[in-house]
Design a protein around this motif. Structure first.
Motif, PDB file in Angstrom:
ATOM      1  N   GLU A  55       0.844  -1.188   0.000  1.00 45.04           N
ATOM      2  CA  GLU A  55       0.000   0.000   0.000  1.00 45.04           C
ATOM      3  C   GLU A  55       0.886   1.247   0.000  1.00 45.04           C
ATOM      4  O   GLU A  55       1.909   1.295   0.688  1.00 45.04           O
ATOM      5  CB  GLU A  55      -0.918   0.010   1.220  1.00 45.04           C
ATOM      6  CG  GLU A  55      -1.889   1.173   1.241  1.00 45.04           C
ATOM      7  CD  GLU A  55      -2.863   1.095   2.409  1.00 45.04           C
ATOM      8  OE1 GLU A  55      -3.621   2.070   2.610  1.00 45.04           O
ATOM      9  OE2 GLU A  55      -2.867   0.064   3.115  1.00 45.04           O
ATOM     10  N   LYS A  84      -3.085   0.378  -3.620  1.00 40.23           N
ATOM     11  CA  LYS A  84      -3.037  -0.859  -2.842  1.00 40.23           C
ATOM     12  C   LYS A  84      -3.208  -2.056  -3.767  1.00 40.23           C
ATOM     13  O   LYS A  84      -4.119  -2.066  -4.604  1.00 40.23           O
ATOM     14  CB  LYS A  84      -4.149  -0.838  -1.788  1.00 40.23           C
ATOM     15  CG  LYS A  84      -4.171  -2.007  -0.831  1.00 40.23           C
ATOM     16  CD  LYS A  84      -5.297  -1.789   0.179  1.00 40.23           C
ATOM     17  CE  LYS A  84      -5.407  -2.917   1.172  1.00 40.23           C
ATOM     18  NZ  LYS A  84      -6.528  -2.695   2.136  1.00 40.23           N
ATOM     19  N   GLU A 144      -7.762  -3.736  -3.607  1.00 34.34           N
ATOM     20  CA  GLU A 144      -7.045  -5.001  -3.649  1.00 34.34           C
ATOM     21  C   GLU A 144      -7.281  -5.692  -4.986  1.00 34.34           C
ATOM     22  O   GLU A 144      -8.348  -5.599  -5.583  1.00 34.34           O
ATOM     23  CB  GLU A 144      -7.490  -5.917  -2.513  1.00 34.34           C
ATOM     24  CG  GLU A 144      -7.233  -5.320  -1.131  1.00 34.34           C
ATOM     25  CD  GLU A 144      -7.633  -6.286  -0.035  1.00 34.34           C
ATOM     26  OE1 GLU A 144      -7.756  -7.487  -0.326  1.00 34.34           O
ATOM     27  OE2 GLU A 144      -7.805  -5.836   1.102  1.00 34.34           O
TER      28      GLU A 144
END
Length: 277
Positions: free
Chosen positions: A139, A147, A264
Motif C-alpha cells: 500500500e 493498494k 485489492e
C-alpha cells in the motif's frame, strides 16, 4: 573425470557470474558472501561484517599461534618434570580484560549500526507491507492509497527470462534516491519481509506494525523471500522490488491509480501442486 568436469563447469559458471555481477540482486548458484549493497543500510552492514571478519581472523590466528607454541614448547620430551603452578594473576587479568576490550570495540559500531537501520525521521514517502498466507500486499498511503497484492508467478506461467520462484505478478515499485519509510505488519500468522540486497529483514506480526527504512541507490530489480516459516506455502511468497527513476515512478503512479482503482487485486489462490510443479 566426471567429477573433475563438474568442478570445471562450476568454476566456469562462477567466473561468468562474477564478471556479470549476476549475484547483485538475487540468489545465484555457487555464490558466496553478501549480495551487492543497493542501500546505505546494506552498505553499512557489509562494512560492519568486514570489520568483524578482520577481528575474528586476528583472534583465530593468535589463539592458533598460542596453541602451537604450547604444543611445541611444553611437550613431554622437553618438560619431563612439568610445572605445578596453578594460578597466575597477571595472565588471568589479561585474559579477562582483553576480551572485554574487544567486545567494547565491537559494541560501539554495532550499536551505531542498529540505530542507523532502525528508522529514519526524514522519510520522504511511506509504504505499507502486509504479509498474508501466502502473498504480500503493498500500500502507498502517500499516493492516494494505491493498494495491490503480489503473488508469485507459477512455474507453468513463467515467460522466457523470468526467474523461477522469484517472479511476482505485481512488483513493489519504488523511486531511487528517495528515503522511504517501510511499515511491516501481518494479517494472519508471522511472516518476514526479507530483501538481502536492500539490507531489510523485518517481521510481520499480526496486530503489530514494525518500521524500517530503505533508500535505493540505483535502478534495478531486487528479489527477496519470506524467511519466517508461515505455513505450507511459505516457500512460495517471494518479494520483487523494482527501483526506477523518480520520473518513471511518477508515471507508474499514474498508471497504478487506474490499474488498481478497485483497491485489492487478489487473484484466485494458486494451488500448491501448481506452484511447485
Amino acid at each position: 573425470m566426471m567429477l573433475r568436469g563438474k568442478w570445471i563447469a562450476a568454476a566456469a559458471a562462477f567466473g561468468a557470474m562474477a564478471a556479470s555481477g549476476a549475484w547483485a540482486t538475487e540468489p545465484a548458484p555457487w555464490a558466496f558472501g553478501f549480495q551487492t549493497a543497493a542501500t546505505p543500510v546494506k552498505a553499512a552492514m557489509s562494512s560492519f561484517h568486514g570489520m568483524l571478519l578482520v577481528v575474528i581472523t586476528l583472534i583465530t590466528i593468535f589463539v592458533l599461534g598460542l596453541l602451537a607454541w604450547v604444543v611445541i614448547r611444553f611437550r613431554a620430551d622437553r618438560n619431563p618434570n612439568p610445572s605445578k603452578t596453578t594460578h597466575n594473576t597477571l595472565i588471568e587479568v589479561v585474559w579477562t580484560v582483553v576480551p572485554v576490550l574487544i567486545l567494547v570495540i565491537i559494541a560501539i559500531p554495532s550499536f551505531r549500526l542498529l540505530y542507523f537501520l532502525d528508522r529514519n525521521p526524514d522519510a520522504e514517502m511511506t509504504i505499507k507491507v502486509v504479509g498474508h498466507q501466502w502473498y504480500w500486499q503493498y500500500e502507498y498511503p502517500d499516493q492516494d492509497g494505491i493498494k495491490f497484492d503480489s503473488y508469485m508467478i507459477p512455474v507453468a506461467d513463467l515467460k522466457p527470462g523470468q526467474k523461477r520462484l522469484l517472479e511476482v505478478d505485481n512488483r513493489l515499485v519504488l523511486p531511487v534516491g528517495t528515503t522511504i519509510r517501510v511499515l511491516v505488519t501481518g494479517n494472519d500468522v508471522m511472516h518476514s519481509w526479507f530483501v538481502p540486497s536492500l539490507g531489510v529483514q523485518n517481521y510481520a506480526f499480526p496486530g503489530r506494525t514494525n518500521e524500517t527504512w530503505i533508500k535505493l541507490e540505483r535502478e534495478g530489480v531486487y528479489y527477496g523471500q519470506c524467511n519466517q516459516i508461515c505455513g505450507v506455502n511459505h516457500g512460495f511468497m517471494p518479494i520483487a522490488v523494482e527501483g526506477v527513476s523518480k520520473e518513471a515512478f511518477q508515471r507508474w503512479v499514474g498508471e497504478a491509480k487506474k490499474k488498481f482503482a478497485g483497491g485489492e487485486t487478489a487473484p484466485e489462490p494458486v494451488r500448491l501442486a501448481r506452484i511447485a510443479d
